[in-house]
Design a protein around this motif. Structure first.
Motif, mmCIF file in Angstrom:
data_model
loop_
_atom_site.group_PDB
_atom_site.id
_atom_site.type_symbol
_atom_site.label_atom_id
_atom_site.label_comp_id
_atom_site.label_asym_id
_atom_site.label_seq_id
_atom_site.Cartn_x
_atom_site.Cartn_y
_atom_site.Cartn_z
ATOM 1 N N HIS A 100 -5.169 7.483 8.962
ATOM 2 C CA HIS A 100 -4.614 6.796 10.128
ATOM 3 C C HIS A 100 -3.338 6.046 9.752
ATOM 4 N N TYR A 101 -3.381 5.339 8.634
ATOM 5 C CA TYR A 101 -2.205 4.570 8.216
ATOM 6 C C TYR A 101 -1.014 5.489 7.927
ATOM 7 N N VAL A 102 -1.276 6.613 7.284
ATOM 8 C CA VAL A 102 -0.191 7.541 6.949
ATOM 9 C C VAL A 102 0.426 8.120 8.217
ATOM 10 N N ASN A 159 0.838 -1.199 0.000
ATOM 11 C CA ASN A 159 0.000 0.000 0.000
ATOM 12 C C ASN A 159 0.870 1.245 0.000
ATOM 13 N N GLY A 160 0.404 2.284 -0.656
ATOM 14 C CA GLY A 160 1.211 3.476 -0.850
ATOM 15 C C GLY A 160 1.845 4.021 0.411
ATOM 16 N N PHE A 161 1.085 4.054 1.521
ATOM 17 C CA PHE A 161 1.605 4.615 2.763
ATOM 18 C C PHE A 161 2.802 3.824 3.287
ATOM 19 N N HIS A 162 2.933 2.561 2.864
ATOM 20 C CA HIS A 162 3.965 1.659 3.369
ATOM 21 C C HIS A 162 5.186 1.604 2.453
ATOM 22 N N GLU A 163 5.089 2.242 1.276
ATOM 23 C CA GLU A 163 6.158 2.114 0.278
ATOM 24 C C GLU A 163 7.495 2.681 0.758
ATOM 25 N N LYS A 187 19.668 -3.993 -5.042
ATOM 26 C CA LYS A 187 20.421 -2.978 -5.778
ATOM 27 C C LYS A 187 19.616 -2.329 -6.911
ATOM 28 N N ASN A 188 18.525 -2.956 -7.296
ATOM 29 C CA ASN A 188 17.741 -2.456 -8.434
ATOM 30 C C ASN A 188 16.250 -2.619 -8.112
ATOM 31 N N VAL A 189 15.804 -1.837 -7.126
ATOM 32 C CA VAL A 189 14.449 -1.998 -6.604
ATOM 33 C C VAL A 189 13.644 -0.734 -6.850
ATOM 34 N N SER A 190 12.346 -0.896 -7.089
ATOM 35 C CA SER A 190 11.468 0.249 -7.322
ATOM 36 C C SER A 190 10.094 0.002 -6.700
ATOM 37 N N SER A 191 9.325 1.069 -6.574
ATOM 38 C CA SER A 191 8.008 0.995 -5.931
ATOM 39 C C SER A 191 6.924 0.633 -6.931
ATOM 40 N N VAL A 192 5.981 -0.175 -6.464
ATOM 41 C CA VAL A 192 4.744 -0.439 -7.204
ATOM 42 C C VAL A 192 3.609 -0.210 -6.203
ATOM 43 N N PRO A 193 3.281 1.044 -5.932
ATOM 44 C CA PRO A 193 2.340 1.342 -4.838
ATOM 45 C C PRO A 193 0.899 0.971 -5.152
ATOM 46 N N ALA A 194 0.286 0.246 -4.217
ATOM 47 C CA ALA A 194 -1.140 -0.062 -4.313
ATOM 48 C C ALA A 194 -1.921 1.062 -3.651
ATOM 49 N N LYS A 195 -3.209 1.036 -3.824
ATOM 50 C CA LYS A 195 -4.072 2.099 -3.318
ATOM 51 C C LYS A 195 -4.052 2.139 -1.795
ATOM 52 N N THR A 196 -3.996 3.346 -1.246
ATOM 53 C CA THR A 196 -4.180 3.544 0.188
ATOM 54 C C THR A 196 -5.656 3.820 0.421
ATOM 55 N N LEU A 197 -6.313 2.953 1.161
ATOM 56 C CA LEU A 197 -7.764 3.016 1.306
ATOM 57 C C LEU A 197 -8.178 4.064 2.343
ATOM 58 N N PHE A 198 -9.125 4.897 1.971
ATOM 59 C CA PHE A 198 -9.679 5.888 2.876
ATOM 60 C C PHE A 198 -11.069 5.440 3.305
#
Length: 467
Positions: A445-447, A412-416, A429-440
């Motif tokens: 609260h999560y953020v 989830n985006g807040f956890h990225e 060494k070669n990592v990137s984000s694939v953020p899922a939706k942060t649910l409202f």
């Protein structure tokens, strides 16, 4: 674009909105009826003998306040929404507070309450300046406005917007009319009251202490209401750290109390200057650190995933029996979308089996990816030993074998931000984000909660660096 709210959820919001309206107008007409039994004519709107400008202002206001609830009911029945869910939640806050403010104002006025300027009323009434009227000269009108705004946010449409704004403008013109009447009737008593109490909310002219008090007051109300929102939308008391909002509310309420005493000159014991400045500096440092961390967390939520990654790792997020939690559903959905768009990418479903879970989180993700999203089983690799994010990434890297291979982290985006930080520490060494939706609405609260997760990560980094 209007959002469609389906089935029972849609009906629930309709019932809630109608309940707020029923309470508000129930208070209004019940009070009128009780005063009528005492021989008091409450409704004085546009009933004066003179047909001057004020008469037509009241008449137009009366029409506006009839149109507004009619438009609200029609909007509720139609049930389409023009804003995201969080606006609807905030709308409920406004309407709830509006009902309380209106009830408190009517109750405090007792039999002195009138609707409209009672020019022909021969009964001598005292100017009410106690209770809620010590903080607002027009709390009843404020209650109207809050309910109008609340229903508008819950069931937004352009027609309701125009009618609500029209009604609020007419209420404001009525306030101006009543102020002239009260000043004429009560003279210096009202002038002095006017000088120390704001038209809508507040006490006198703004000062730094007063502004700070208002901020803490709003934060108190918000934190209490948001606590119950988290309970309703986040699984009740099982939502981790939900008590944080009660702590924030208690701290804010204490600050309101302390600042009010200072403003009124009722501080019995003044803290030493060194203590005050120490607190201010520490609090400023904390707020600065909090703001910087939150900006980083929010920025990570909007990262764009790279295309054609060799692997993506979907991090587990808890099950209810064999079904994924709402946060985990969002991660699995995002992983499926990425796999559909990037046919050569493989996925590592990572997550072991908790004590209250019937299967591993990895197995749950695999089943959903195959059965619900039609992902080829051969593209799915299971990692079923991990119990937290660090182990998710450590054991997944062991499966991948090469830290230079392009890898995306699905969470989830807040956890990225934290997931990416841990991944780099674990050797990716070669990592990137694939953020899922942060649910409202629980996303707020999560953020906020993630701030403490990042603080824990920073402290661990300091400990590792000193070894």
């Amino acid at each position: 674009m209007a959002l469609k709210i389906n089935g029972m959820v849609k009906m629930t919001y309709r019932i809630i909105a109608l309940f707020f309206m029923l309470v508000f107008y129930g208070i209004y007409f019940t009070k009128m009826m009780l005063q009528k039994k005492k021989g008091i004519v409450t409704d004085q709107i546009a009933k004066g003998k003179s047909r001057d400008k004020g008469y037509y202002i009241e008449l137009t206001m009366k029409i506006a306040t009839y149109l507004a609830p009619l438009a609200e009911v029609i909007s509720i029945v139609l049930g389409t929404v023009g804003f995201p869910l969080m606006f609807r939640i905030i709308g409920m806050y406004f309407a709830f507070v509006g009902d309380i403010v209106f009830f408190t104002s009517v109750y405090t006025m007792r039999d002195s309450w009138r609707a409209g300027v009672a020019e022909d009323d021969k009964e001598k009434r005292n100017l009410v300046t106690i209770g809620i009227y010590n903080y607002s000269r027009n709390p009843a009108f404020l209650g109207f406005d809050l309910v109008y705004i609340g229903i508008l946010l819950m069931f937004f449409n352009p027609v309701l917007l125009v009618i609500s704004v029209f009604a609020m403008v007419m209420l404001h013109l009525q306030i101006l009319r009543e102020e002239k009447f009260l000043e004429k009737t009560y003279g210096s008593e009202y002038t002095q009251y006017k000088g120390r109490t704001s038209r809508y909310a507040g006490v006198g002219r703004p000062t730094p202490s007063k502004i700070l008090m208002y901020i803490y007051f709003v934060l108190t109300i918000w934190s209490v209401l948001y606590y119950f929102t988290c309970l309703a939308y986040g699984g009740g008391l099982t939502l981790s750290w939900v008590w944080l909002w009660l702590i924030i509310a208690a701290f804010s309420a204490l600050r309101v109390f302390m600042l009010k005493r200072r403003i009124d000159g009722r501080e019995k014991k003044k803290l030493p200057a060194a203590v005050k400045w120490g607190y201010r500096i520490a609090f400023t440092v904390f707020l600065t650190y909090f703001a910087i961390t939150e900006v980083k967390i929010i920025r990570a939520m909007s990262a764009r995933p790279k295309e054609d990654l060799d692997y993506i790792i979907v991090l587990g997020a808890g099950l209810k029996g064999t079904e994924p939690s709402n946060q985990y559903k969002a991660r699995i959905r995002k992983a499926a979308e990425y796999l559909d768009e990037n046919e050569n990418t493989k996925i590592i479903a990572s997550g072991g089996q908790g004590s209250d879970e019937e299967i591993s989180e990895a197995e749950c993700a695999k089943r959903k990816l195959i059965d619900q999203y039609g992902i080829d089983e051969n593209r799915i690799i299971l990692e079923e030993k991990s119990t937290d994010t660090e182990e998710n990434l450590r054991y997944s890297l062991e499966i991948i074998g090469d830290p230079t291979i392009s890898t995306g982290i699905v969470t989830n985006g807040f956890h990225e931000l934290r997931a990416m930080s841990i991944a780099k520490r674990e050797g990716y060494k070669n990592v990137s984000s694939v953020p899922a939706k942060t649910l409202f609405p629980c996303g707020i609260h999560y953020v906020v909660r993630e701030f403490f997760g990042m603080t824990e990560f920073y402290l661990k980094e300091i400990c590792y660096s000193q070894r």
